[in-house]
Design an enzyme around this catalytic site. Structure first.
Site, PDB file in Angstrom:
ATOM      1  N   CYS A   1      40.335  42.119  36.543  1.00 56.39           N
ATOM      2  CA  CYS A   1      39.662  40.943  37.696  1.00 56.39           C
ATOM      3  C   CYS A   1      39.397  39.880  36.703  1.00 56.39           C
ATOM      4  CB  CYS A   1      39.088  41.767  38.958  1.00 56.39           C
ATOM      5  SG  CYS A   1      39.536  40.867  39.499  1.00 56.39           S
TER       6      CYS A   1
ATOM      7  N   HIS B   1      41.533  46.338  40.297  1.00 54.77           N
ATOM      8  CA  HIS B   1      40.484  47.597  40.379  1.00 54.77           C
ATOM      9  C   HIS B   1      40.878  48.994  40.397  1.00 54.77           C
ATOM     10  CE1 HIS B   1      37.935  44.360  39.984  1.00 54.77           C
ATOM     11  NE2 HIS B   1      38.107  43.687  41.291  1.00 54.77           N
TER      12      HIS B   1
END
Length: 799
Positions: free
Chosen positions: A615, A727
């Site tokens: 991310c 994630h």
């Protein structure tokens, strides 16, 4: 002539039926009624024609009774209480007016619910009173509100029918607020459940505290007027003025009234008094877990209690009104909530939902946070701006809790930080104000591992106001190591000093892992120095960014037996690592500046082993990060590490999805022989554009349950560096195993298969807690003893 008796059978106990009602039932050929009420009088109607029906059949039931009577039969149409008070008499007369040849209708009075409840409480209706139903099924709520205002301002004693059902939870709260606007908080209130029938329960409390007690469709609530008082025996009395010179004030002064009420509450602030049996336990539908400090184990204990209640057959949901955390999760609908509540939802066996954490604060600086309400970003606010916003935020909290409470048998609420932060209590929307809103008791958790546990407990309780302290039903000492018997003198002192029971001492548990909530727990992580056998392990370093988010991404790696995972804070800690991970960040550009300040920026660029970015870490690996709208900080652009040929632009709208993805060829270069789709979630503000020097890592095939085809991530040409927005990618056992095996081969270590499924960690946690906590006492003190679901609802209530 044909005849229809409309019979009020009273509260339900045969001893309280009138002689005339008995006679009418005896003379009837047929008896018609709601099944629950017919069951109450079953001995009196044996051998007769019985026509029964369930809820929402009032009109059909009444027509059938009229038609039977018109055919020549003598019929008894049964109502509970009095047939003319919220009963069937009015409907029977209305429908009879439409008939060409209606039967004779005789209304037989009965003891009404308000009379029965008043008798149980003492004599609260000795003067003028108003009876108001809070059901807005057939009466608009604005009309009910006007009636409540009129009764409150006219100083009527007010009796409330239909106070609360599973589908109606706000009306009783709003009624209380209206009454509080016209009379003091210490006004006596009586709550009677199952008046004059089996299971009768009685509470005498005050208007200020009435919502702390269970109220449902089997309850009737009587709110006193300005002269109502509680006598020494705990009975409510509203004087009529017979005593000489007393007038409406009655024989007791206000001081005497307050003393009597205080004594009643002092005896047991949550007890239900039963006129036929010993004290019964409250059956509240929520319980709060609060702490003496942050990181005392509230999140884990909440998850464990959720699983215990689930295993007992209850529909249970977690709730945290306001969560300040950088570890977040995405719901199936794409809303963002604190990761702790997603974990607790898993313990409950249900999907996470934004109502479980209506307010999420993600700190973006020392004085401000991104504010997420009901799963969506509403903006970045300073502390002062957020304080101004809190009344609106608390409205959202109340709405979310009401929905959860209506849909579940029990809601387990987690508090935030310490409940004794006196500088924060005025603006509290996360701790005991939430318990007050929910009308529940709280369990105080203290962490013995950090030392000074008895000072934690006593100091916390001493700093609470008396009304706050009354909400604390028990204490749990958490994270204990050693011989429990050594704590006996301290526990005895705490219980004697505070009057609050210690419900158990919970040892530190091991062998399984529940994802932690935020970076408070991360501060305790060691550097891994001195680890025996480190040479035979994969050494993985995670950069410890100041605004690190979702570091639970790496729990699965840390649990691998041959992995030593450490958190890197300086350039010297990069030496000897087999893999470096740059994690997610709440403020990507700000954390890039941190890397420069710490000397990590150039050290990472010079690092020659594999590097992964998740991310925000993926964004940092690129050539440039731009923030033209100042979404994350006031810095509009920053140079990236330049290890991937990508650039990122921050967008104003956040992307939040649960996602499915499949590896592309470059992804298989990273994790050879990986099988199966990848599962994870996306939470990011930016869009990343790939240049010719990289290839996409994966393709998202589903987002928030909808099919898509969206490229994700990037892999360098040599496969050494890759980044992704997914994630939880290492939670996929197949990917994790394939990825780590490539590292193992490079280091000459033995390859390992994908980890086998272990015992459910929540069941392990539940078993652990049940071993060391007095669960029955804990649940009983907090109104959850027995764990029974609500039964049916009275006639006329269809929700």
């Amino acid at each position: 002539m044909s005849k229809l008796y409309v019979v009020g059978i009273g509260p339900g106990d045969l001893d309280h039926m009138t002689f005339q009602a008995n006679e009418a039932l005896d003379s009837a050929d047929a008896v018609v009624g709601y099944k629950t009420y017919l069951d109450l009088i079953n001995p009196l109607i044996a051998g007769k024609e019985i026509i029964s029906s369930g809820m929402m059949k009032e009109v059909e039931r009444c027509r059938e009774a009229l038609d039977l009577a018109a055919s020549g039969k003598t019929v008894a149409l049964v109502s509970s209480g009095d047939a003319g008070i919220y009963g069937m008499a009015g409907l029977a007369l209305e429908l009879a007016a439409e008939m060409a040849d209606p039967p004779e209708i005789v209304v037989i009075p009965g003891v009404s619910a308000v009379q029965a409840a008043a008798a149980v409480l003492g004599a609260p209706l000795m003067h003028d009173f108003a009876v108001i139903s809070l059901s807005d099924l057939m009466t608009p709520w604005d009309l009910i509100e006007r009636r409540l205002v009129a009764a409150a301002t006219a100083d009527f004693v007010v009796a409330l029918y239909n106070p609360r059902s599973k589908g109606r939870v706000r009306q009783i709260e709003e009624a209380r607020q209206i009454l509080l606007s016209a009379r003091p908080q210490d006004t006596p209130v009586g709550i009677v459940r199952n008046a004059m029938r089996e299971g009768e329960e009685r509470i005498v409390t005050t208007l200020g505290r009435m919502l702390e007690h269970p109220i449902d469709m089997f309850s009737l609530v009587i709110v006193g007027n300005s002269s109502t008082f509680v006598d020494a025996a705990g009975r409510m009395v509203t004087p009529r003025g017979y005593a000489a010179g007393t007038g409406d004030r009655g024989p007791g002064t206000r001081a005497k009234q307050e003393k009597a009420v205080d004594k009643q509450l002092e005896d047991s602030p949550v007890q239900i008094l039963n006129s036929r049996s010993p004290i019964l336990d409250s059956r509240s539908r929520s319980l709060m877990i609060v702490g003496t400090a942050s990181d005392v184990g509230k999140s884990v204990l909440t998850a464990g209690i959720c699983r215990i209640l689930k295993n007992r057959g209850l529909r249970v949901a977690p709730f945290k009104s306001q969560n300040m955390a950088l570890n977040s999760a995405v719901t199936p609908e794409g809303g963002e909530i604190g990761r702790a509540q997603a974990v607790q939802a898993a313990a409950c066996g249900i999907p996470p939902h934004v109502d479980m954490n209506p307010i999420l604060l993600k700190p973006s600086s020392d004085t401000g946070s991104q504010v997420i309400v009901a799963g969506e970003v509403v903006g970045n606010m300073t502390v002062r701006e957020y304080h101004d916003y809190k009344p609106t935020a608390f409205g959202k909290v109340r709405e979310s809790f009401d929905r959860l409470s209506a849909a579940h048998d029990v809601v387990v609420i987690e508090g935030a930080g310490s409940i004794a932060e006196i500088n924060l209590k005025a603006h509290d929307i996360a701790n005991l104000k939430v318990a007050e809103m929910a009308g529940c008791r709280a369990i105080l958790v203290a962490d013995i591992d950090r030392g000074g546990v008895f000072a934690q407990i006593v100091g916390t309780l001493e700093l609470l106001e008396p009304a706050e302290r009354e909400r604390i039903a028990g204490i749990v000492i958490n994270k204990f190591r050693g011989e429990p018997s050594l704590l006996a003198p301290g526990i005895e002192f705490v219980e004697k000093r505070t009057g609050v029971p210690v419900l158990g001492v919970v040892p530190c548990f091991s062998g399984f892992r529940i994802p932690e909530e935020d970076s408070v727990a991360l501060e305790k992580r060691g550097s891994g120095a001195g680890d025996r056998g480190a040479a035979e392990k994969l050494k993985i370093g995670v950069v410890k960014l100041p605004r690190i988010s979702n570091y639970t991404d790496f729990d699965a790696l840390e649990a691998e037996p041959d992995v030593r995972l450490t958190y890197v804070e300086g350039a010297d800690q990069l030496r000897g690592l087999d893999l470096l991970i740059i994690p997610g960040s709440k403020a990507t550009i700000t954390d890039l500046c941190f890397l420069v300040e710490q000397g990590l920026f150039e050290a990472i660029r010079a690092f020659r082993e594999p590097i992964v970015g998740i991310c925000g870490g993926y964004q940092m690996l690129g050539k440039r990060v731009s923030d033209p709208h100042a979404v994350e900080s006031g810095i509009r652009e920053a140079e990236g590490l330049g290890l991937l040929d990508v650039v990122t632009v921050m967008l104003e709208k956040k992307t939040t999805h649960q996602a499915l993805a499949e590896l592309l060829p470059a992804g298989y270069q990273v994790a050879p022989r990986c099988r199966g789709d990848l599962e994870g979630y996306e939470i990011h503000m930016g869009e990343t554009i790939l240049g010719p020097g990289v290839r996409p890592f994966a393709r998202a095939t589903e987002r928030s349950g909808r099919p898509v085809e969206v490229l994700d991530g990037a892999v360098s040409c040599d496969g050494r560096v890759f980044g992704t927005y997914i994630h939880g990618i290492f939670d996929n056992a197949g990917f994790r195993s394939a990825f780590l095996n490539k590292l193992r081969r490079a280091k000459g270590l033995e390859e390992r298969p994908a980890a086998e499924l272990r015992d459910d960690p929540f069941d392990l946690l539940a078993k652990h807690l049940e071993t060391y906590l007095d669960m029955e006492r804990l649940l009983t003190l907090c109104g959850l003893g027995g764990g029974c679901r609500d039964g049916g609802q009275p006639e006329g209530e269809r929700r």
